[in-house]
Design an enzyme around this catalytic site. Structure first.
Site, short mmCIF file in Angstrom:
data_model
loop_
_atom_site.label_atom_id
_atom_site.label_comp_id
_atom_site.label_asym_id
_atom_site.label_seq_id
_atom_site.Cartn_x
_atom_site.Cartn_y
_atom_site.Cartn_z
CG HIS A 308 -2.08 0.91 1.08
ND1 HIS A 308 -2.02 2.25 1.38
CD2 HIS A 308 -3.33 0.68 0.62
CE1 HIS A 308 -3.18 2.80 1.12
NE2 HIS A 308 -4.00 1.87 0.65
CG ASP A 366 -8.60 -4.56 -2.54
OD1 ASP A 366 -9.79 -4.41 -2.22
OD2 ASP A 366 -7.93 -3.67 -3.09
N1 CMC Z 1 4.14 -7.54 -4.77
C1 CMC Z 1 5.48 -7.52 -4.96
N2 CMC Z 1 6.24 -6.39 -4.84
C2 CMC Z 1 5.61 -5.26 -4.54
C3 CMC Z 1 4.21 -5.21 -4.32
C4 CMC Z 1 3.48 -6.41 -4.44
N3 CMC Z 1 2.15 -6.42 -4.25
N4 CMC Z 1 3.84 -3.94 -4.03
C5 CMC Z 1 4.97 -3.21 -4.06
N5 CMC Z 1 6.03 -4.00 -4.37
C6 CMC Z 1 7.44 -3.57 -4.45
C7 CMC Z 1 7.71 -2.84 -5.75
O1 CMC Z 1 8.15 -3.71 -6.75
C8 CMC Z 1 8.76 -1.84 -5.34
O2 CMC Z 1 10.01 -2.52 -5.32
P1 CMC Z 1 11.37 -1.71 -5.66
O3 CMC Z 1 11.49 -0.65 -4.61
O4 CMC Z 1 12.42 -2.77 -5.57
O5 CMC Z 1 11.19 -1.15 -7.04
C9 CMC Z 1 8.39 -1.49 -3.89
O6 CMC Z 1 7.66 -2.62 -3.40
C10 CMC Z 1 7.53 -0.25 -3.75
O7 CMC Z 1 6.41 -0.39 -4.64
P2 CMC Z 1 5.75 0.82 -5.42
O8 CMC Z 1 4.98 0.30 -6.57
O9 CMC Z 1 6.79 1.87 -5.70
O10 CMC Z 1 4.78 1.39 -4.30
P3 CMC Z 1 3.50 2.26 -4.53
O11 CMC Z 1 3.24 2.95 -3.26
O12 CMC Z 1 3.64 3.08 -5.75
O13 CMC Z 1 2.36 1.16 -4.83
C11 CMC Z 1 0.55 -0.34 -4.65
C12 CMC Z 1 1.37 0.78 -3.96
C13 CMC Z 1 -0.70 -0.62 -3.81
C14 CMC Z 1 0.08 0.17 -6.04
C15 CMC Z 1 1.42 -1.59 -4.80
O14 CMC Z 1 1.81 -2.06 -3.53
C16 CMC Z 1 0.71 -2.69 -5.58
O15 CMC Z 1 0.74 -2.70 -6.82
N6 CMC Z 1 0.05 -3.68 -4.87
C17 CMC Z 1 -0.74 -4.71 -5.52
C18 CMC Z 1 -2.09 -4.14 -5.92
C19 CMC Z 1 -3.01 -3.95 -4.74
O16 CMC Z 1 -3.17 -4.83 -3.90
N7 CMC Z 1 -3.68 -2.79 -4.70
C20 CMC Z 1 -4.71 -2.49 -3.68
C21 CMC Z 1 -4.31 -1.35 -2.80
S1 CMC Z 1 -5.39 -1.23 -1.36
C22 CMC Z 1 -6.95 -0.81 -2.00
C23 CMC Z 1 -6.98 0.52 -2.65
O17 CMC Z 1 -6.61 1.51 -2.01
O18 CMC Z 1 -7.42 0.60 -3.80
#
Ligand code: CMC
Length: 431
Positions: A308, A366
């Site tokens: 998140h 989720d």
């Molecule tokens: N699985 C594997 N690696 C992950 C995941 C994951 N679910 N989420 C983040 N990472 C890694 C990512 O690869 C990155 O690694 P590095 O620093 O080595 O490049 C690091 O963690 C930070 O990730 P980010 O994408 O820069 O973080 P963000 O804050 O931009 O993204 C997120 C947040 C929710 C989009 C992301 O965690 C994600 O894609 N999760 C899966 C989708 C999900 O479950 N979304 C629902 C969110 S809660 C409900 C809502 O609010 O809608």
């Protein structure tokens, strides 16, 4: 809000600029850069808004480190346990918990707005039967501005109030109709003798041919899912609603924009993607393979329902959702559900894995919601529409708050331009 004793100093090429520091009631201080461009001639650069507050708000507070979510100060676990969705709607919209009389009146108002204009039925019929219910919802909610002209004048507080009530009341009807249409069943009209959650379940699962009794335990679980998704401060879809509204667009158009944003798999679409992933994993012995894929930089696969932007600890909503999943499966006599087993073991293995620990990736809301919704009988395509109907009150409350801000202006981010500089047009024969 402003702490006049605190300033931040920015030095550019030896010239210093003092920036006011604003102190919130909770959370980190905020550097006020509103006059930065006028004074210093520079912009700030923050793609994804990871360090930028786009507004001030009194509705929802998240402490991502602690894993805390407060609505108007009240923690989500207490609201999920002791309150119910329409009371939380009132709290989000008006700032305080209602008295018994105010709650009665509010519930009555919402209940009496649940039907939609009959002509909107034709609008549904214009969609293909295999349309995703989110596609149908984006279209139908946007089209509400063509059906409810008497609540689109945003300069009139009374019209804004009616539009708010209409959207909270009609969203379950629209989501249920999108579902019924997609499975080729007749639309089921709302029933005002049922509570909000039971009415939604009835509209989704009743058919004219036979009696349908809503199970009170499933209705309570449904209500809890609505409550847990009601608001989440300045997330992508809420910011979309605020940005759309900043131009003066009508509330139905703004909420349609919010629904479109919510659809993406990184946001509200994650609940559908998560259940599909759990099914693809299929059995506990395949979990290590999927965890390895999630960690592999060359593989785009991510563990859906994990991670998140704000929570760097357990999502407090996920804890309640996990408990609800156990209760619902127990009630339905679904023992040893293989998907739930995969979910629990996946959570355990991921939390023990240094990759997830170092990046502070925990299960989010989720991760367990899809298991409950599927057990209730919803297809995966309905998961995100249910999120959208729950979040409508959050969008509306934030939209309403925007109007009370005297500094409210059109949202217009700047950019770091990296393209070509000025050049003269070249005629086609000379290229
Ligand atoms: N699985 C594997 N690696 C992950 C995941 C994951 N679910 N989420 C983040 N990472 C890694 C990512 O690869 C990155 O690694 P590095 O620093 O080595 O490049 C690091 O963690 C930070 O990730 P980010 O994408 O820069 O973080 P963000 O804050 O931009 O993204 C997120 C947040 C929710 C989009 C992301 O965690 C994600 O894609 N999760 C899966 C989708 C999900 O479950 N979304 C629902 C969110 S809660 C409900 C809502 O609010 O809608």
């Amino acid at each position: 809000m402003t702490d006049s004793t605190k300033t931040a100093t920015l030095t550019i090429d030896g010239q210093s600029f003092d920036l006011p520091v604003l102190s919130p009631t909770a959370g980190p201080d905020v550097i006020d850069i509103r006059k930065l461009y006028a004074d210093a001639g520079v912009f700030t650069y923050d793609p994804g808004f990871t360090s930028t507050a786009s507004c001030d708000s009194t509705i929802t507070f998240i402490d991502g480190g602690k894993g805390e979510l407060l609505h108007r100060g009240y923690p989500i676990d207490q609201l999920a346990e002791k309150s119910h969705y329409l009371e939380v709607c009132y709290l989000l919209l008006y700032g305080e918990l209602p008295t018994a009389a105010a709650l009665d009146k509010f519930e009555d108002t919402i209940t009496r707005h649940t039907m939609i204009h009959e002509q909107m039925h034709n609008f549904f019929r214009g969609f293909r039967r295999d349309a995703h219910p989110m596609a149908t919802m984006v279209g139908v909610v946007g089209a509400m501005s063509a059906f409810y002209h008497d609540s689109t004048d945003i300069s009139d507080p009374h019209q804004r109030e009616i539009a708010s009530h209409r959207m909270i009341a009609k969203m379950p009807t629209i989501a249920a109709m999108a579902y019924k249409y997609s499975i080729g069943q007749p639309f089921v009209y709302p029933r005002n003798d049922l509570d909000y959650a039971s009415n939604f379940l009835h509209m989704c699962f009743a058919v004219p041919a036979e009696e349908y009794q809503v199970d009170p335990i499933l209705s309570r679980a449904m209500d809890r899912i609505f409550t847990l998704h009601a608001d989440h401060e300045q997330n992508a879809s809420t910011s979309t609603v605020r940005l759309a509204s900043s131009s003066g667009a009508n509330p139905f158009a703004c909420v349609a924009a919010g629904i479109a944003c919510l659809w993406g798999p990184a946001h509200g679409g994650a609940n559908q993607a998560c259940l599909e992933m759990l099914k693809e994993i299929g059995s506990v012995d395949r979990i290590p393979e999927f965890i390895a894929r999630a960690k592999d930089k060359d593989d785009p696969f991510r563990l859906m329902g994990f991670g998140h932007r704000v929570y760097k600890n357990f999502d407090p909503r996920a804890k309640v959702m996990k408990q609800s999943a156990d209760e619902v499966l127990d009630l339905l006599g679904i023992e040893d559900n293989p998907i739930l087993q995969v979910a629990k073991e996946l959570e355990k293995q991921a939390l023990e894995d240094p990759y997830f620990a170092e990046k502070k990736l925990f299960p989010n809301v989720d991760f367990y919601s899809g298991i409950i919704l599927e057990a209730m009988g919803f297809p995966t395509s309905m998961f995100t529409p249910i999120f959208a109907l729950s979040r409508t009150v959050g969008w509306i409350s934030q939209w309403k708050e925007q109007f009370s801000d005297p500094a409210h202006k059109i949202g217009r981010p700047r950019q770091l331009y990296l393209g070509e500089t000025y050049r003269d047009y070249v005629d086609v024969e000379n290229r």
